[in-house]
Design an enzyme around this catalytic site. Structure first.
Site, mmCIF file in Angstrom:
data_model
loop_
_atom_site.group_PDB
_atom_site.id
_atom_site.type_symbol
_atom_site.label_atom_id
_atom_site.label_comp_id
_atom_site.label_asym_id
_atom_site.label_seq_id
_atom_site.Cartn_x
_atom_site.Cartn_y
_atom_site.Cartn_z
ATOM 1 N N TYR A 184 0.832 -1.202 0.000
ATOM 2 C CA TYR A 184 0.000 0.000 0.000
ATOM 3 C C TYR A 184 0.869 1.255 0.000
ATOM 4 O O TYR A 184 0.564 2.235 -0.690
ATOM 5 C CB TYR A 184 -0.961 -0.014 1.195
ATOM 6 C CG TYR A 184 -1.995 -1.110 1.072
ATOM 7 C CD1 TYR A 184 -3.089 -0.977 0.223
ATOM 8 C CD2 TYR A 184 -1.866 -2.293 1.786
ATOM 9 C CE1 TYR A 184 -4.022 -1.990 0.088
ATOM 10 C CE2 TYR A 184 -2.796 -3.313 1.661
ATOM 11 C CZ TYR A 184 -3.872 -3.157 0.808
ATOM 12 O OH TYR A 184 -4.793 -4.158 0.679
ATOM 13 N N ARG A 214 -2.627 4.378 4.016
ATOM 14 C CA ARG A 214 -4.023 4.191 4.401
ATOM 15 C C ARG A 214 -4.963 4.675 3.287
ATOM 16 O O ARG A 214 -5.969 4.036 3.002
ATOM 17 C CB ARG A 214 -4.320 4.936 5.695
ATOM 18 C CG ARG A 214 -5.728 4.687 6.202
ATOM 19 C CD ARG A 214 -5.867 5.180 7.586
ATOM 20 N NE ARG A 214 -5.043 4.303 8.414
ATOM 21 C CZ ARG A 214 -5.295 4.008 9.663
ATOM 22 N NH1 ARG A 214 -6.319 4.540 10.264
ATOM 23 N NH2 ARG A 214 -4.527 3.181 10.323
ATOM 24 N N ASN A 257 -12.514 0.393 -4.934
ATOM 25 C CA ASN A 257 -12.346 0.130 -6.358
ATOM 26 C C ASN A 257 -13.588 -0.560 -6.908
ATOM 27 O O ASN A 257 -13.987 -1.623 -6.435
ATOM 28 C CB ASN A 257 -11.111 -0.757 -6.571
ATOM 29 C CG ASN A 257 -10.908 -1.151 -8.007
ATOM 30 O OD1 ASN A 257 -11.349 -0.466 -8.918
ATOM 31 N ND2 ASN A 257 -10.232 -2.264 -8.212
ATOM 32 N N CYS A 282 -6.576 -4.106 -7.951
ATOM 33 C CA CYS A 282 -6.284 -3.962 -6.522
ATOM 34 C C CYS A 282 -5.823 -5.282 -5.908
ATOM 35 O O CYS A 282 -5.221 -5.279 -4.829
ATOM 36 C CB CYS A 282 -7.477 -3.384 -5.779
ATOM 37 S SG CYS A 282 -9.011 -4.263 -6.029
ATOM 38 N N HIS A 283 -6.047 -6.392 -6.602
ATOM 39 C CA HIS A 283 -5.563 -7.680 -6.088
ATOM 40 C C HIS A 283 -4.039 -7.747 -6.072
ATOM 41 O O HIS A 283 -3.475 -8.600 -5.400
ATOM 42 C CB HIS A 283 -6.160 -8.848 -6.897
ATOM 43 C CG HIS A 283 -5.735 -8.867 -8.324
ATOM 44 N ND1 HIS A 283 -6.380 -8.122 -9.302
ATOM 45 C CD2 HIS A 283 -4.726 -9.522 -8.961
ATOM 46 C CE1 HIS A 283 -5.791 -8.330 -10.471
ATOM 47 N NE2 HIS A 283 -4.784 -9.178 -10.288
ATOM 48 N N SER A 329 2.319 -4.705 3.823
ATOM 49 C CA SER A 329 3.758 -4.827 4.077
ATOM 50 C C SER A 329 4.049 -5.804 5.214
ATOM 51 O O SER A 329 5.170 -6.293 5.342
ATOM 52 C CB SER A 329 4.361 -3.461 4.399
ATOM 53 O OG SER A 329 3.736 -2.919 5.541
ATOM 54 N N GLU A 372 -1.539 -14.928 -12.556
ATOM 55 C CA GLU A 372 -0.632 -13.959 -13.152
ATOM 56 C C GLU A 372 0.836 -14.342 -12.985
ATOM 57 O O GLU A 372 1.682 -13.902 -13.759
ATOM 58 C CB GLU A 372 -0.876 -12.573 -12.541
ATOM 59 C CG GLU A 372 -2.225 -12.019 -12.954
ATOM 60 C CD GLU A 372 -2.557 -10.678 -12.353
ATOM 61 O OE1 GLU A 372 -3.602 -10.130 -12.729
ATOM 62 O OE2 GLU A 372 -1.789 -10.162 -11.517
#
Length: 166
Positions: free
Chosen positions: A103, A118, A127, A135-136, A141, A162
């Protein structure tokens, strides 16, 4: 009028909503009304019709699930939001298939400070156009997969697909 198509995928139905060739919503549900309900009242006032073929968007979905991992990238998409949110969604579209970011990385890619992680999480949560706005591909972290609106199992499947493990 907003057009919707329900497309079969290896991980369930994908409802895709578009107006004049521009995506407004997409998500892993067999009921396009679920996606339609997330649109603004102004867009909802235009009405919804289910069609047999959305053209380029439909072909892109089929190609993506057949292995052309860049197929979704060229389809135009439009989402509501502040300039900050739009920058985050645009940065999301630049995250290449087979890679992931945190993020904080996403915030930085959008020209925001890493401390805006955030806000990046909020942009992912809001989304409306998954998996076109991927967003997947954003992971916490702290490790693990984090959340996903359509469930972590779908997020895991998309990432495996992917990376060539799907």
């Amino acid at each position: 009028m907003i057009d919707a198509q329900i497309l079969p995928t290896p991980i369930g139905e994908l409802s895709v909503l578009a107006r004049d060739g521009v995506l407004l919503a997409a998500g892993f549900t067999a009921d396009p009304k679920e996606m339609f309900a997330r649109l603004s009242p102004a867009l909802q006032a235009e009405g919804l019709t289910v069609v047999d073929d959305l053209g380029p968007a439909s072909r892109a979905v089929r190609a993506y699930f057949a292995g052309d991992l860049d197929a979704l990238d060229a389809i135009p998409a439009e989402q509501p939001g502040s300039a900050r949110r739009k920058a985050l969604h645009q940065a999301l579209r630049q995250v290449r298939a087979g890679t992931t970011v945190t993020y904080a990385d996403l915030a930085e890619r959008a020209g925001l400070p890493r401390s805006a992680a955030r806000a990046a999480g909020g942009a992912c949560a809001q989304n409306l156009i998954a998996p076109f706005v991927p967003c997947h591909r954003v992971l916490p972290s702290t490790g693990g997969f984090g959340g996903y609106y359509y469930g972590v199992a779908i997020k895991e499947w998309l990432l495996a697909h992917e990376s060539g493990r799907g």
